[in-house]
Every structure is written in C-alpha cells, then in structure tokens.
Design a protein around this motif. Sequence first.
Motif, PDB file in Angstrom:
ATOM      1  N   LEU A   1      -5.063  -1.816   5.068  1.00 48.07           N
ATOM      2  CA  LEU A   1      -3.761  -1.342   4.593  1.00 48.07           C
ATOM      3  C   LEU A   1      -3.914  -0.108   3.714  1.00 48.07           C
ATOM      4  O   LEU A   1      -3.112   0.824   3.784  1.00 48.07           O
ATOM      5  CB  LEU A   1      -3.049  -2.467   3.830  1.00 48.07           C
ATOM      6  N   GLY A   2      -4.958  -0.090   2.893  1.00 47.44           N
ATOM      7  CA  GLY A   2      -5.215   1.082   2.050  1.00 47.44           C
ATOM      8  C   GLY A   2      -5.463   2.331   2.879  1.00 47.44           C
ATOM      9  O   GLY A   2      -4.950   3.412   2.568  1.00 47.44           O
TER      10      GLY A   2
ATOM     11  N   THR B   1     -10.496  -7.120   6.892  1.00 49.69           N
ATOM     12  CA  THR B   1     -10.185  -7.045   5.459  1.00 49.69           C
ATOM     13  C   THR B   1      -8.831  -6.340   5.345  1.00 49.69           C
ATOM     14  O   THR B   1      -8.739  -5.131   5.322  1.00 49.69           O
ATOM     15  CB  THR B   1     -11.277  -6.257   4.711  1.00 49.69           C
ATOM     16  N   TRP B   2      -7.759  -7.133   5.281  1.00 47.28           N
ATOM     17  CA  TRP B   2      -6.414  -6.590   5.388  1.00 47.28           C
ATOM     18  C   TRP B   2      -6.078  -5.581   4.307  1.00 47.28           C
ATOM     19  O   TRP B   2      -5.409  -4.586   4.566  1.00 47.28           O
ATOM     20  CB  TRP B   2      -5.382  -7.716   5.424  1.00 47.28           C
ATOM     21  N   TRP B   3      -6.523  -5.824   3.070  1.00 49.82           N
ATOM     22  CA  TRP B   3      -6.161  -4.919   1.975  1.00 49.82           C
ATOM     23  C   TRP B   3      -6.844  -3.563   2.126  1.00 49.82           C
ATOM     24  O   TRP B   3      -6.278  -2.530   1.779  1.00 49.82           O
ATOM     25  CB  TRP B   3      -6.459  -5.549   0.619  1.00 49.82           C
TER      26      TRP B   3
END
Length: 103
Positions: A55-56, A50-52
């Motif tokens: 990144l978070g 889950t890239w987002w």
Amino acid sequence: MKAERDDTPVLITEAAPSYEDEYAARKRKYLTMMLLRLPCLILAGIFHETWWLALGFVLLSVPLPWVAVLIANDRPPRKAEKVNRYQRSTTAIENSQHHVIDG
C-alpha cells in the motif's frame, strides 16, 4: 601537424537557454518522474503479501503523475537581474554652504 579547431559556440552573455533546450530539459524531467512510478508499482506487486508495504508503494506512485506534470509545465524561474542605477554622491553637485536671502 595542425591542431583541430573547436567550432563549439562560446557563451559570452547571460542569455537564457533557448526554448528548445528548456523544453527538452522539461521533457527529460517528466520522463524521469514517470519512470520512477514503474518501480513503485512493481515493488507493490512484489510485496503484495505485506499489505502495508504494498500500500505504501501504491500510495507513493499515485501523486507522481501529478507532480511530473507540474514540474514539466513549470518554466525555470527568471534570474534576478541587478539593476545598475546611478548613485551620485551628495556633495558632487550641491555646495556645502547654503545662502539664505531674507527679503
């Protein structure tokens, strides 16, 4: 049976903590902040699908060293000291009647 004597010092003044105690507290704060970065990076690795979310977690971990250094280098604020000033009453020295001399 005799009671044990407590030899711990009693704080009787409002003196600031010693430099060593303050330094130890600042080191603990720094270590805690830096240890918070490790779970953020681990969670970013776990959620790499889950890239987002990954990144978070990475973006959350980026400012932590900077904030940890700022907090660790900042000394606690000084306590506001109340200044004890003498307040005289206005009638204590002066007479309520003032005589004016015309010359």
